[in-house]
Design an enzyme around this catalytic site. Structure first.
Site, mmCIF file in Angstrom:
data_model
loop_
_atom_site.group_PDB
_atom_site.id
_atom_site.type_symbol
_atom_site.label_atom_id
_atom_site.label_comp_id
_atom_site.label_asym_id
_atom_site.label_seq_id
_atom_site.Cartn_x
_atom_site.Cartn_y
_atom_site.Cartn_z
ATOM 1 N N LEU A 1 40.623 4.903 -70.584
ATOM 2 C CA LEU A 1 41.795 5.611 -70.072
ATOM 3 C C LEU A 1 42.775 4.621 -69.484
ATOM 4 O O LEU A 1 42.375 3.580 -68.956
ATOM 5 C CB LEU A 1 41.359 6.565 -68.960
ATOM 6 N N GLU B 1 39.715 16.396 -63.443
ATOM 7 C CA GLU B 1 38.275 16.159 -63.212
ATOM 8 C C GLU B 1 38.125 14.969 -62.297
ATOM 9 O O GLU B 1 39.047 14.170 -62.154
ATOM 10 C CB GLU B 1 37.593 15.748 -64.533
ATOM 11 N N LYS C 1 36.709 11.257 -61.516
ATOM 12 C CA LYS C 1 36.345 10.081 -62.304
ATOM 13 C C LYS C 1 35.059 9.514 -61.713
ATOM 14 O O LYS C 1 35.038 9.043 -60.576
ATOM 15 C CB LYS C 1 37.467 9.053 -62.246
ATOM 16 N N ASP D 1 31.999 7.060 -61.171
ATOM 17 C CA ASP D 1 31.932 5.602 -61.236
ATOM 18 C C ASP D 1 30.572 5.156 -61.768
ATOM 19 O O ASP D 1 29.666 4.836 -61.012
ATOM 20 C CB ASP D 1 32.173 5.031 -59.830
ATOM 21 N N TYR E 1 31.265 14.989 -69.835
ATOM 22 C CA TYR E 1 32.669 15.387 -69.775
ATOM 23 C C TYR E 1 33.329 15.488 -71.153
ATOM 24 O O TYR E 1 34.555 15.564 -71.255
ATOM 25 C CB TYR E 1 33.479 14.462 -68.860
ATOM 26 N N LYS F 1 43.516 6.363 -59.917
ATOM 27 C CA LYS F 1 42.452 5.761 -59.101
ATOM 28 C C LYS F 1 42.851 5.773 -57.633
ATOM 29 O O LYS F 1 43.980 5.406 -57.288
ATOM 30 C CB LYS F 1 42.202 4.312 -59.550
ATOM 31 N N CYS G 1 16.354 -21.200 -33.571
ATOM 32 C CA CYS G 1 15.357 -22.164 -33.100
ATOM 33 C C CYS G 1 15.980 -23.371 -32.421
ATOM 34 O O CYS G 1 15.265 -24.257 -31.945
ATOM 35 C CB CYS G 1 14.464 -22.603 -34.261
ATOM 36 N N CYS H 1 19.821 -24.437 -41.410
ATOM 37 C CA CYS H 1 18.894 -24.915 -40.399
ATOM 38 C C CYS H 1 17.791 -25.691 -41.114
ATOM 39 O O CYS H 1 17.083 -25.126 -41.948
ATOM 40 C CB CYS H 1 18.305 -23.719 -39.646
ATOM 41 N N CYS I 1 11.293 -22.523 -37.999
ATOM 42 C CA CYS I 1 12.356 -21.614 -37.573
ATOM 43 C C CYS I 1 11.878 -20.169 -37.803
ATOM 44 O O CYS I 1 11.570 -19.777 -38.932
ATOM 45 C CB CYS I 1 13.625 -21.887 -38.366
HETATM 46 S S1 IVH Z 1 37.124 10.791 -70.410
HETATM 47 C C1 IVH Z 1 39.498 9.006 -73.745
HETATM 48 N N1 IVH Z 1 36.356 11.695 -68.079
HETATM 49 O O1 IVH Z 1 36.304 6.219 -67.270
HETATM 50 C C2 IVH Z 1 38.784 9.605 -72.621
HETATM 51 N N2 IVH Z 1 36.088 9.399 -68.528
HETATM 52 O O2 IVH Z 1 38.532 4.365 -68.516
HETATM 53 C C3 IVH Z 1 37.558 8.935 -72.328
HETATM 54 N N3 IVH Z 1 35.051 8.141 -66.700
HETATM 55 O O3 IVH Z 1 34.966 4.981 -70.260
HETATM 56 C C4 IVH Z 1 36.809 9.272 -71.170
HETATM 57 N N4 IVH Z 1 34.781 9.833 -65.332
HETATM 58 O O4 IVH Z 1 33.381 5.551 -68.330
HETATM 59 C C5 IVH Z 1 36.472 10.623 -68.870
HETATM 60 N N5 IVH Z 1 35.715 12.640 -66.050
HETATM 61 C C6 IVH Z 1 35.815 11.581 -66.849
HETATM 62 C C7 IVH Z 1 35.377 10.302 -66.451
HETATM 63 C C8 IVH Z 1 35.542 9.222 -67.314
HETATM 64 C C9 IVH Z 1 34.586 8.536 -65.516
HETATM 65 C C10 IVH Z 1 35.010 6.740 -67.165
HETATM 66 C C11 IVH Z 1 34.388 6.528 -68.514
HETATM 67 C C12 IVH Z 1 35.443 5.950 -69.384
HETATM 68 C C13 IVH Z 1 36.377 5.379 -68.379
HETATM 69 C C14 IVH Z 1 37.754 5.394 -68.974
#
Ligand code: IVH
Length: 666
Positions: free
Chosen positions: A84, A117, A119, A121, A226, A313, A410, A425, A431
């Site tokens: 993305l 949605e 994101k 990690d 997702y 982000k 020490c 040390c 120690c």
């Molecule tokens: S959709 C083209 N949905 O973000 C769309 N990605 O930079 C592809 N990720 O590789 C992904 N949460 O690892 C989507 N709710 C979400 C996500 C998500 C995390 C990550 C995923 C992807 C990266 C995209």
């Protein structure tokens, strides 16, 4: 039970187990205790063992792993796994939204809904189901081509091995594998400090590529879906697809929302900027996707990312606080690390009162003074960092951070190693901080795995000098332990039992457990294969060690330096006396148990065997070889010209055998 009955029972059990698995992991509403669940699984495993032809890959019994992969095979994705485009700016989210509207208007399409949605990690993967059964799990790789990690994927409990309700043909599901914060903390706590992962994402990426799938199963990973493709009706919207995913048995996290206008999107982003810290897993932003899947193609994609989605982000979380003091910690290898003691402050869902400053250069770079106001930040890393000083708010009573000249533990004058920024040390042997560090490393999970030996206990044992090196652990007596704080009779016995069990840990682990600088687990393995005993290691030259695969001169020098120290020699002696495995016996098959549990010492020359051959014979029969005589020695085999060791054995009343008697016993 005949095979037909077995097949019926297996089908019942699998259904029941998957149902409880779903209740536990996805719905978080378990109906069985862990014990009851394990009993069901055990029943299934038992029947499958009796009827191996009935084992199938989608059986829940397969989740425990076991397969070892030497190299993962490459696979080509059905459709590229795009990433993305990211932004940190709400302005850019608005631009994206307006651009999307304009592009669609050009195509004659009116107002459209977006799905917002979280994101997650973690690490993106693709799952392929054929007629409802999981047939392939792959990493994203370069987007076009990833690695087939199906064996590892199967161990993740939130990934259905079989789609609920079934599905004809091929269905692809994509989503994120991650580690819940709790599972991540547990994993890290079980690892020695230098082997810890910086964040759950790194831990997940590492675990997915492990070769031993049983170890993957132990790493406790989760999955959120997702993306769904392969439904017979391709016009189903993304929002509805998320519902389908839930029905198929996946978790979607359920925190998505249909947004009709920009205002809804901004609200979602604002709501989750704080709320996300309450989730049991890490998120780093919000993903916005066009709900109408059929319109996505009209918008297309750039080389890397589609035009119908964007990731917002969240900025790294920051907080301002006061630096009360800088203290200096001493690691197990003696290095001194400055640590900031901060006025406790809330940051990204937890209270922060300490933060490592890494080294003295970092203090200089930051221009840090005690009593300063500082900005701390938590980004992808779990541990917060001090990132800057608020100079405008510098109070008048600031004090410089004084680099200590002596060890805070020490009192020994500190020294500097050539290749390192920091100080250390040099009082390796005495120690207390270094001893504590070595003992904790020795006891840690990947080392000798002595569970009942925690930090509080080690602190005490070292403080009252009952333990000066790890060898002393094996000579602790119950009464000594009982008198320690928070240590009744039962805990003392538990510790002694755990120590006793650890004697059986193999030589490779022991080598790692010694905590020799630069000797991690992989190096310990190489060393143990090239030098199959501590004796062999002591005799090895730097050149010989440097010739071992993956071992360079730095490691070789470190090992040589370590084994040459008198303290190491006396430690080896103690460990040998305690009956630890000072040599490899991993590949030895037990021929009989005539030497089971016996420690055996050879002295003098034998006629028919070399020392090594004789030792092997003992190990193959369950015994252990020691190099010095004590009252605890089980047996001494005396050859020609046996000297002082034989005298000592006789004096201590240890049983002594001749070569002939030894042969008889074999
Ligand atoms: S959709 C083209 N949905 O973000 C769309 N990605 O930079 C592809 N990720 O590789 C992904 N949460 O690892 C989507 N709710 C979400 C996500 C998500 C995390 C990550 C995923 C992807 C990266 C995209």
């Amino acid at each position: 039970m005949d095979i037909i009955q077995a097949a019926e029972r297996i089908a019942e059990l699998r259904k029941e187990i998957e149902c409880h698995n779903h209740l536990y992991y996805i719905d978080a509403k378990p109906e069985l205790s862990d014990y009851e669940f394990d009993k069901l699984l055990q029943q299934l495993v038992d029947i499958e063992r009796q009827f191996p032809d009935l084992v199938t890959p989608e059986s829940p019994s397969q989740r425990v792993g076991g397969a070892i992969t030497k190299e993962f095979v490459s696979v080509i994705h059905r459709e590229p796994m795009l990433s993305l485009s990211n932004t940190y700016s709400l302005g850019e989210v608005e631009e994206f939204y307006n651009r999307l509207k304009k592009l669609l208007a050009l195509e004659g399409v009116g107002e459209q809904e977006m799905v917002a949605e979280l994101k997650f990690d973690g690490v993106a993967i693709s799952l392929l189901y054929r007629d409802g059964l999981l047939v392939r799990g792959a990493t994203r790789g370069d987007g076009m081509q990833g690695d087939d990690i199906t064996v590892n994927i199967r161990t993740i409990p939130t990934i259905p091995l079989k789609l609920r309700g079934g599905a004809d043909g091929e269905v692809e599901v994509r989503g994120e594998v991650f580690m819940r914060k709790e599972d991540f903390d547990q994993l890290n706590e079980s690892r020695p400090e230098e082997d810890r992962f910086a964040n759950p994402r790194n831990a997940t990426a590492g675990a997915l590529k492990l070769q031993d799938s049983a170890e993957v199963a132990r790493r406790k990973m989760s999955f959120i879906a997702y993306y769904l493709k392969g439904l017979s009706d391709e016009s189903i919207t993304h929002f509805t697809r998320l519902d389908y995913l839930e029905k198929f048995g996946f978790s979607t996290g359920r925190h998505y929302r249909l947004c009709r206008e920009l205002k809804d999107i901004n609200e979602f982003i604002a709501e989750w900027s704080e709320q996300r810290w309450m989730l049991p897993y890490e998120t780093d932003g919000v993903v916005l996707k066009l709900n109408a899947v059929t319109l996505r193609d009209k918008l297309g994609a750039t080389a890397k990312s589609p035009r119908w989605a964007i990731a917002y982000k969240y900025p790294a979380q920051q907080a301002q606080t006061v630096l009360h003091d800088v203290i200096f910690q001493v690691g197990r290898l003696g290095s001194i690390t400055p640590v900031a003691e901060l006025e406790p402050v809330q940051l990204a869902g937890s209270t922060v009162s300490r933060s490592t400053l890494h080294n003295f250069d970092e203090i200089e770079r930051l221009g840090l003074m005690i009593h300063d106001r500082v900005i701390i930040e938590k980004s992808g890393e779990v541990i917060p960092k001090v990132i800057s000083v608020v100079l405008e708010a510098r109070p008048s009573d600031v004090l410089p951070v004084v680099v200590p000249s002596h060890c805070p533990e020490c009192g020994t004058p500190l020294a500097k190693r050539e290749s390192e920024v920091g100080y250390h040390c040099p009082n390796e042997e005495e120690c207390p901080a270094q001893i504590r560090g070595r003992v904790l490393h020795f006891a840690s999970r990947n080392a000798m795995d002595i569970k009942s030996l925690g930090k509080a206990l080690v602190d005490q044992l070292v403080a009252i000098k009952l333990v000066k090196d790890v060898g002393d652990l094996y000579f602790l007596q119950e009464p000594q332990l009982e008198s320690l704080e928070r240590m009744g009779r039962k805990s003392a016995q538990n510790l002694l039992r755990a120590l006793d069990e650890s004697r059986a840990q193999n030589y490779e682990r022991l080598l790692y457990s010694l905590g020799i600088r630069h000797v991690g687990r992989a190096t310990a393995r190489q060393l143990s294969q090239a030098c199959p005993s501590l004796d062999a290691l002591i005799l090895a030259t730097e050149e010989q060690l440097s010739n071992i695969a993956d071992i360079g001169p730095v490691v070789a020098r470190s090992v040589i330096g370590y084994v040459a120290k008198p303290s190491a020699q006396s430690l080896f002696q103690k460990l040998g006396d305690a009956g630890l495995q000072l040599g490899t016996s991993a590949s030895t098959v037990l021929i009989n148990s005539n030497f089971e549990g016996l420690t055996v010492l050879f002295t003098g020359a034998l006629d028919r065997y070399t020392r090594n051959q004789a030792s092997e014979l003992v190990i193959e029969r369950g015994g252990r070889i020691v190099e010095s005589v004590s009252k605890k020695t089980g047996l001494v085999v005396a050859g020609h010209d046996a000297g002082s060791k034989l005298d000592k054995a006789l004096k201590l009343g240890v049983k002594v055998l001749s070569e002939g008697e030894f042969e008889g016993m074999l």
